[in-house]
Structures are given as C-alpha cells and as structure tokens.
Design an enzyme around this catalytic site. Structure first.
Site, PDB file in Angstrom:
ATOM      1  N   GLY A 113       0.787  -1.230   0.000  1.00  0.00           N
ATOM      2  CA  GLY A 113       0.000   0.000   0.000  1.00  0.00           C
ATOM      3  C   GLY A 113       0.817   1.278   0.000  1.00  0.00           C
ATOM      4  O   GLY A 113       0.456   2.247   0.678  1.00  0.00           O
ATOM      5  N   SER A 175      -0.335  -0.182  -9.332  1.00  0.00           N
ATOM      6  CA  SER A 175      -0.325  -0.985  -8.109  1.00  0.00           C
ATOM      7  C   SER A 175      -1.753  -1.398  -7.772  1.00  0.00           C
ATOM      8  O   SER A 175      -2.661  -0.569  -7.781  1.00  0.00           O
ATOM      9  CB  SER A 175       0.260  -0.190  -6.943  1.00  0.00           C
ATOM     10  OG  SER A 175       0.042  -0.883  -5.725  1.00  0.00           O
ATOM     11  N   ASN A 177      -2.721  -2.214  -4.879  1.00  0.00           N
ATOM     12  CA  ASN A 177      -2.887  -2.086  -3.434  1.00  0.00           C
ATOM     13  C   ASN A 177      -3.292  -0.698  -2.963  1.00  0.00           C
ATOM     14  O   ASN A 177      -3.328  -0.428  -1.767  1.00  0.00           O
ATOM     15  CB  ASN A 177      -1.588  -2.515  -2.737  1.00  0.00           C
ATOM     16  CG  ASN A 177      -1.225  -3.943  -3.084  1.00  0.00           C
ATOM     17  OD1 ASN A 177      -2.070  -4.828  -3.057  1.00  0.00           O
ATOM     18  ND2 ASN A 177       0.028  -4.166  -3.451  1.00  0.00           N
ATOM     19  N   THR A 245       5.533  -5.434 -16.466  1.00  0.00           N
ATOM     20  CA  THR A 245       4.324  -4.912 -15.844  1.00  0.00           C
ATOM     21  C   THR A 245       4.513  -4.867 -14.331  1.00  0.00           C
ATOM     22  O   THR A 245       5.525  -5.318 -13.793  1.00  0.00           O
ATOM     23  CB  THR A 245       3.103  -5.827 -16.108  1.00  0.00           C
ATOM     24  OG1 THR A 245       3.327  -7.108 -15.464  1.00  0.00           O
ATOM     25  CG2 THR A 245       2.867  -6.025 -17.599  1.00  0.00           C
TER      26      THR A 245
END
Length: 351
Positions: A113, A175, A177, A245
């Site tokens: 995160g 991302s 997250n 990626t």
C-alpha cells in the site's frame, strides 16, 4: 554465499526478512565486504530513453522505497536502480501482515500500500547518495486518500520534487494495493493525466535545462482491448517509455495454494507468462522510439532473455532476487549477452 544465508532468512516473517536483508546489505557495503560476497558483473552497455546504462538489468521499484540503500544496491552489479514508490505525504501503508512468501512457487503476494516516508524524505536521501554506477529511476504515486479526480496534483507535486535528482521518473498507475489506482489506466482518464504530466515535464525541462524521461508502469491484468487503447494514448502523448508490468491480482498456477486467497499483487515466477504477453502486445502497438522495460517473473537468465525477445530494451527484477540472491543480476546480464551475440552472428551469416 546467499544460498547459505537464505534458509535462515526464510525462517523470519517475510517483511522482517526484507528489512534484515537490506540492513545486512548496508553493513557489507560500508565494511567493504560486499565485493567478497558477490560476483563481478561484466559490462554490457545499453542505451534507452536517451540514457546510457552499464548493463540492461535493473532493480524494480519496491525494494528501496525511500532511497536509503542506493549505493549498496548499485554495488550488486545492477545497470540501474529504481526507487520508490514515493508519495507527496508519508503514509504507513496497509495493516500487517501484508507480505507473503510462496517459496515453492518462487512468488510473493504483497499488499503493502505505498508505505513510504514521503517524497521530501526520499529527495534528501537521494541527494546524499553517490550513485555513480548507473541511472537512477524514481517511481512516484498518489496518496491513498487523494481522490482520483485530484491524482494529477499528487503526481505533479512528486515530479517537481524529484526531477532534478532523477535520471528517469516512473508514473505508477498500476499498483493493485491502492484503491481505485488502476482506474487511472482507462483511456480517457489516462489521456488527461499523461497530458498534464507531459506539460509539467516540459516546463521542468526548460527550468532545469535537461529532459528527464517519463515512463508509465502498466498492470498485467488489462484486456487486449485495454492494452491497445493504452498504447494509443502512450503513443499520442509521446511518452519516453513503458514498464510492463506491475503485479497481478490473478493467481496463475496457484489455485490450490493456501495463500492464494490473500489479497494483493502477485509477483515472481507465476507472473512471467502473463507479464511477457502484455510486454509483447505493447511492443507490437508502440513505435520503436518508445523503449520498454520488461519486468515480472524474472527468476533466471532465460527469463530475462524472454523479456528481451518480447521487445524489451531493459529488464528489471525484484522477487527473483529473494529466491536466487544477487547472482541473478550477473546471470541475467550474461543471458542477454548470449542472446545479442547469437542475434549478431545470425545477421552476419545472412549477409
């Protein structure tokens, strides 16, 4: 040497093992012992985005989020290092546990995160690093509490703060997250965002007297039509490069694993095929003037060669290092060297 250290490391919680590894690396570097513990990486000069790289194998973002280990990481033989992801303001990331090791599969699931100390702390750390060994990339993102409608403000702020110190800047839109982040890859949203960032990039280039390449990091979970749409935007906006990626929210080859249900992005060996397909599709839809970095699932030299065969100019690894150690860097460089030599020999034989 890493093969002796790894079993002990793997007895620790995954995130704690990450921290121990970086502290150990720093101790070895500052004591002068690191050259005794790693193999020398032979040069393989490469050019991409207008930058010169001592070799085409780099470290992906995520390992050194705050730029506190730059010199030690370069000493492992990487041709370039990418630090971050950094955000305008510090944030703690998601609750622990948030990092899971799948040893048999050579994979990791993370839902970190964007935990980081904020871009101002990163800038101070970068300013104090020597980093004479190769280009330094800085990966930037938005804070989790910034609405997508205001995301460009976060990216512009970070771009302005890191521009003078970065050799290239990566815009992290992929991302899994940060809630809603991947929606920024939708065609019209992507067009607006990159347009604003390209304007900022040009303003900063005039101010600092140099062009710092801007790369876009893409997700592996896009449909073919979404990849094609993104490629149209990337081409229209004349971005300098693309990283293909990030991690995947799917669980290829892991349906029966007890950790497969953990939320987060999957990296490591199971991601190789999926990420390489996205890389290859982007290469067919983008002009050669837009260089690509292939990342995702590189756990041996052959994997790095597969990325180059799919159209990458450079490759990055991270999760593979957890399982193979620093020797992976040199292994990948030599595999790419053999591929280039074979390609060159083939051309000569047909002339």
């Amino acid at each position: 040497m890493y093969s002796l250290f790894r079993p002990l490391l793997f007895t620790c919680d995954t995130e704690r093992a990450h921290d121990i590894s970086l502290r150990t690396l720093d101790i070895a570097y500052h004591s002068g012992a690191l050259p005794l513990l790693t193999r020398h990486t032979r040069p393989l000069p490469t050019t991409a985005f207008g930058l010169n790289f001592p070799n085409p194998v780099g470290l992906a973002a995520g390992l050194d989020k705050n730029g506190t280990h730059i010199d030690a990481l370069f000493a492992l033989g990487f041709g370039f290092i990418e630090i971050g992801t950094t955000t305008p303001r510090p944030q703690a990331g998601n609750p622990k546990p948030r990092l899971f090791r799948l040893t048999q599969q050579q994979a990791v699931i993370n839902r970190m995160g964007f935990n980081n100390l904020g871009v101002d702390a990163l800038v101070r750390n970068v300013a104090g690093a020597r980093r004479r060994n190769g280009p330094l990339g800085i990966n930037i993102g938005k804070n989790k509490d910034t609405p997508n409608e205001q995301a460009s403000n976060d990216y512009r702020y970070c771009l302005e703060r890191v521009y003078a110190l970065a050799d290239y800047v990566t815009i992290n839109l992929s991302s899994p997250n940060t809630a809603g982040l991947r929606a920024l890859q939708e065609e019209q949203t992507l067009r607006r965002l990159i347009g604003e960032l390209r304007e900022t990039q040009e303003t900063l280039a005039a101010k600092h007297g140099r062009h710092v390449p801007m790369l876009i990091k893409m997700a592996p979970d896009l449909s073919d039509s979404d990849i094609d749409a993104a490629a149209r935007v990337l081409n229209e906006m004349s971005v300098d490069g693309v990283i293909a990626t990030n991690t995947t929210v799917t669980r290829p080859l892991l349906r029966q694993h007890p950790l497969a249900s953990e939320a987060g992005g999957l990296s490591g060996a199971p991601l190789l095929g999926q990420s390489t397909l996205v890389l290859r599709r982007l290469r067919t839809h983008l002009p050669e003037t837009i260089d690509l970095i292939g990342v995702g699932g590189i756990c041996c030299g052959a994997d790095a060669g597969a990325k180059m065969a799919a159209g990458a100019s450079l490759v990055q690894c991270y999760t593979g290092l957890i399982f193979k150690g620093p020797q992976l860097v040199g292994e990948c460089v030599e595999a790419i060297r053999r591929r280039l030599e074979a390609s060159s020999s083939g051309r000569e034989n047909t002339q």
